[in-house]
Each structure stands twice: as structure tokens, then as C-alpha cells.
Design an enzyme around this catalytic site. Structure first.
Site, short mmCIF file in Angstrom:
data_model
loop_
_atom_site.label_atom_id
_atom_site.label_comp_id
_atom_site.label_asym_id
_atom_site.label_seq_id
_atom_site.Cartn_x
_atom_site.Cartn_y
_atom_site.Cartn_z
N ASP A 5 -0.36 -8.97 -3.55
CA ASP A 5 -0.22 -9.51 -2.20
C ASP A 5 0.90 -10.54 -2.08
O ASP A 5 0.94 -11.29 -1.10
CB ASP A 5 -1.55 -10.11 -1.73
CG ASP A 5 -2.53 -9.02 -1.31
OD1 ASP A 5 -2.08 -8.02 -0.74
OD2 ASP A 5 -3.73 -9.19 -1.55
N ASP B 162 -2.64 -1.09 2.37
CA ASP B 162 -2.14 -2.44 2.69
C ASP B 162 -0.88 -2.79 1.89
O ASP B 162 -0.04 -3.58 2.33
CB ASP B 162 -3.20 -3.51 2.37
CG ASP B 162 -4.63 -3.08 2.57
OD1 ASP B 162 -4.91 -1.88 2.52
OD2 ASP B 162 -5.48 -3.95 2.75
N1 GLY Z 1 -6.02 -6.61 2.13
C1 GLY Z 1 -5.62 -6.84 3.43
C2 GLY Z 1 -6.62 -6.56 4.47
O1 GLY Z 1 -7.77 -6.91 4.35
O2 GLY Z 1 -6.26 -5.97 5.45
#
Ligand code: GLY
Length: 404
Positions: A113, A174
Site C-alpha cells: 500500500d 486495490d
Molecule cells: N485495501 C483498500 C480497501 O479497503 O479498499
């Protein structure tokens, strides 16, 4: 005569939306000043100046996080968005002091992330100030993120946890968002390897993450020995074949952004396919703020854990989609561009008129009704910082378009 009337109506509607954008920023100004006060109180109480606001708990308290929580960069990103709009030194000062506490994460190779954490904070800071110190953090973070890339799989590993019990090599939709950091760092340094990693990850995702109708799975589990797909599942959606709204939003934004950096028409087609799928959802509410998962039976039964009963919405997915559609509109012929902008305008209008809490309440968050992790029972129908971040980004994008 009819043509003149049409032009007049278009002008009136543009003026109305223009005003609304400024009103939304005026509201954000009040709310975020209030949020800064709330944040300061908690930091003083906990004696920790690295804490960042993430969401409002069900009991009304502010949930604060620090790096490497994946949401740690959105708050400073919001403050930079305010500076982008206002050019007010106040917002710049606040943004600067809330950006640096995230810096340490630039060498953390335990998280995919880094794009969320570093691009929206340091990346935005560099875009708006051109200062070398921000650029260096972006580049370092991108190099760290690149260490999670696996040549055989052709992807960056998403979660480190859960292996080998739940998956071997998990990649989530994501993760498309984190490619922005790699593309940008490649542009800044001329390091082609970062660009190649981003492109390979996008190509692998395009091949394996999507159903024929353009919807996406949340998680694809790969065999790291040969890169084959082991299974396609969900983690934050309702069931494996369901349509988790934020996942669709990440895909739309991700492939649109990939087109920005590469001009590869395959990415543009993929983004348009996702948009077509999204626009065809039979259960989409009138106001275009989606349910957290578009296949939740609670949509039909009306029985669910939303604040007023019923199926929870996800304002964050709506804000991400609006922002993505404004960008996508810049890359396509007029007819499609109009449809995308109309959809995004309607989302922003709904958020502005029906999803903002009263000023100086709700811990200073901008939007109600987001859903973070429904299956874990966490952050259901609450304000969350990334909804606010992408709302402000979408407002800046629509403003830039209307000022052209
Ligand atoms: N991992 C990012 C979200 O929860 O959208």
C-alpha cells in the site's frame, strides 16, 4: 430556438455545479479546520504527533492510525487538495506538517500500500511545490514497492499475511492504485524498470482479475512457482462472485491512471469496459451512491446494518468512481466523455446534498456512509478518510475542467 434553450439550460446547470463545487470547498474548509482541532486533542492526550485520523467509530470516537496503516497518507493528501484549491498558506503549512510523519514508511517492504500512503501525501506535495525532498521520498518508496514484484507471477504481492494458510501469493484489485507511485517515480528518475513492473502488473491483472462482463474479483491467488492462477476469491466483498463496489472503483481508477502514463489503448478499453459494467447495474440507487456490495441480498430485503436499517452504502466507492470518471472523460470521444462527466457530476451533487454531516460535527469528516470492511464487521456505514480524499480530488478535477 430549441438549440438556444438547450445552451441556456446547459449554462445554468454549469453555473449551478460551479457554485456547488465552491460551496463544497467552503464546507470542507470549515470541517477540516474542525478536524485539525480534534486531531490535535487526541495527539496531545496520547503524546503521539504521528497519529492521523482514519474514521469515526460507531461510538462516535475518532480512530487514529499511524504509518504503516494503509490509510495514514490520506489526511495529508486532503490538506494538499485544500491547498491546491485555495493556494492558502494555512493549508500548505498544515499539509506539510501532516506529511512528514508518514515518511518512515518509504523503506517498509512489508506493504503493497505504499502508493496509497506515499503518492497521495508526498506525491501530491511534490506536484504542488516541486520540492526535491518530497520527490526523494516518492522515489525511495517506489524502489521499496518494486521489491515486492515477482517476475514469475508478473505482479506485486499484495498482502504478506495469510500465506500459506489462505493463499500463496495474493494480489488484490486495490493494488492497481499503487502503480501510480511506480509510474511517477519512473518518470522522475528515468528508471525504466519501475515502469516495466507497473505495466507487467497491470497486464497480469487485466488478464486474470476480470469476469467477461467487466466486473472484477477482489483477490486472485497465484502459484508463485509458475504464475498460474490457483483461485479467485473475495476478502472484503460478500462472496467470491459478488460485486464489491470499492473493488470496481479501484479497477476503474487504476486502468484510467495506467492509460495516463502509457497511452496503451488496451488500458483505456479496460477502463471503459468497467464503466459500462458499472453503468448497467440494475440495483444502482437513484443518487448513484452504490451499496457496499452490489450483490448483497439486503438491497432487496431492505434489512441490513445501515444506520437507518437496510443495506449499507459506500460513499468512498462513489467518490473514487467520480474522480476516475472525470479523468477518463479527458481521454475519450465527446459522447462518452459527456456520459462520464454527467455520471460523476451526479455523484458529487448527491454527496454534497445528502452525505455531508452538519458543519463542525462528526469529528470533521466530510462524508457520511462509507463501508470499509463489511465481512470483518469493521467500518460499516461510517465516515472514512479515503472517501474524503477522493471527494476533494474529484472536486478539484471538475473545477479544473470547468475552468478550462
Ligand atoms: N485495501 C483498500 C480497501 O479497503 O479498499
Amino acid at each position: 430556438m430549441i438549440k438556444r434553450l438547450f445552451i441556456l439550460l446547459t449554462m445554468i446547470s454549469q453555473m449551478a455545479y460551479g457554485d456547488e463545487t465552491d460551496q463544497a470547498f467552503a464546507y470542507a474548509d470549515t470541517q477540516l479546520r474542525y478536524q485539525l482541532e480534534q486531531v490535535e486533542n487526541v495527539r496531545k492526550e496520547k503524546k503521539d504527533w504521528t497519529l492521523m485520523p482514519r474514521c469515526v467509530e460507531k461510538n462516535g470516537r475518532l480512530r487514529m492510525v499511524r504509518q504503516p496503516d494503509w490509510c495514514c497518507g490520506f489526511f495529508s493528501g486532503e490538506l494538499w487538495q485544500m491547498y491546491q484549491y485555495s493556494h492558502d498558506p494555512f493549508w500548505r503549512e498544515q499539509a506539510v506538517s501532516n506529511t512528514w510523519p508518514v515518511e518512515r514508511v518509504k523503506t517498509n517492504d512489508g506493504s503493497h500500500d505504499l502508493g496509497f500512503m506515499v503518492y497521495n501525501s508526498f506525491g501530491k506535495a511534490y506536484e504542488l511545490t516541486g520540492e526535491q525532498s518530497y520527490r526523494d521520498v516518492v522515489v525511495q518508496a517506489a524502489r521499496t514497492l518494486a521489491t515486492r514484484f515477482d517476475q514469475r507471477v508478473g505482479c506485486i504481492r499484495s498482502w504478506s499475511w495469510g500465506t500459506p494458510d489462505r493463499w500463496q501469493f495474493a494480489v488484490i484489485i486495490d493494488n492497481m492504485m499503487n502503480l501510480e507511485l511506480l509510474f511517477e517515480a519512473s518518470k522522475l528518475t528515468g528508471d525504466r524498470s519501475l515502469y516495466d513492473i507497473a505495466v507487467t502488473h497491470a497486464n497480469t491483472t487485466m488478464k486474470n482479475h476480470f469476469r467477461p462482463d467487466g466486473s472484477s474479483y477482489h483477490v486472485v491467488d497465484y502459484n508463485p512457482a509458475d504464475g498460474s492462477v490457483i483461485k479467485r476469491i473475495t476478502h472484503q466483498g460478500l462472496f467470491d462472485e459478488s460485486v464489491w463496489s470499492r473493488g470496481q472503483a479501484w479497477g476503474l481508477y487504476g486502468f484510467t491512471m495506467c492509460y495516463r502514463f502509457t497511452h496503451n489503448p488496451a488500458y483505456l478499453s479496460q477502463a471503459q469496459k468497467i464503466a459500462r459494467f458499472w453503468f448497467s447495474q440494475p440495483d444502482m440507487p437513484e443518487d448513484l451512491i452504490p451499496y457496499w456490495d452490489m450483490r448483497d441480498p439486503a438491497i432487496q430485503t431492505g434489512v441490513g446494518p445501515a444506520q437507518n436499517g437496510g443495506c449499507p452504502r459506500d460513499a468512498s466507492a462513489a467518490a473514487i468512481i467520480a474522480s476516475a470518471l472525470y479523468e477518463l472523460a479527458d481521454y475519450v470521444p465527446d459522447n462518452d466523455a459527456k456520459a462520464y462527466r454527467d455520471h460523476a457530476d451526479k455523484i458529487l451533487h448527491s454527496l454534497f446534498t445528502s452525505y455531508q454531516p452538519s458543519p463542525r460535527t462528526t469529528q470533521g469528516f466530510l462524508l457520511l456512509h462509507s463501508t470499509g470492511n463489511y465481512p470483518a464487521g469493521d467500518e460499516i456505514d461510517v465516515p472514512i478518510n479515503y472517501a474524503d480524499y477522493y471527494y476533494l480530488e474529484a472536486l478539484n478535477r471538475v473545477r479544473a475542467f470547468k475552468n478550462k
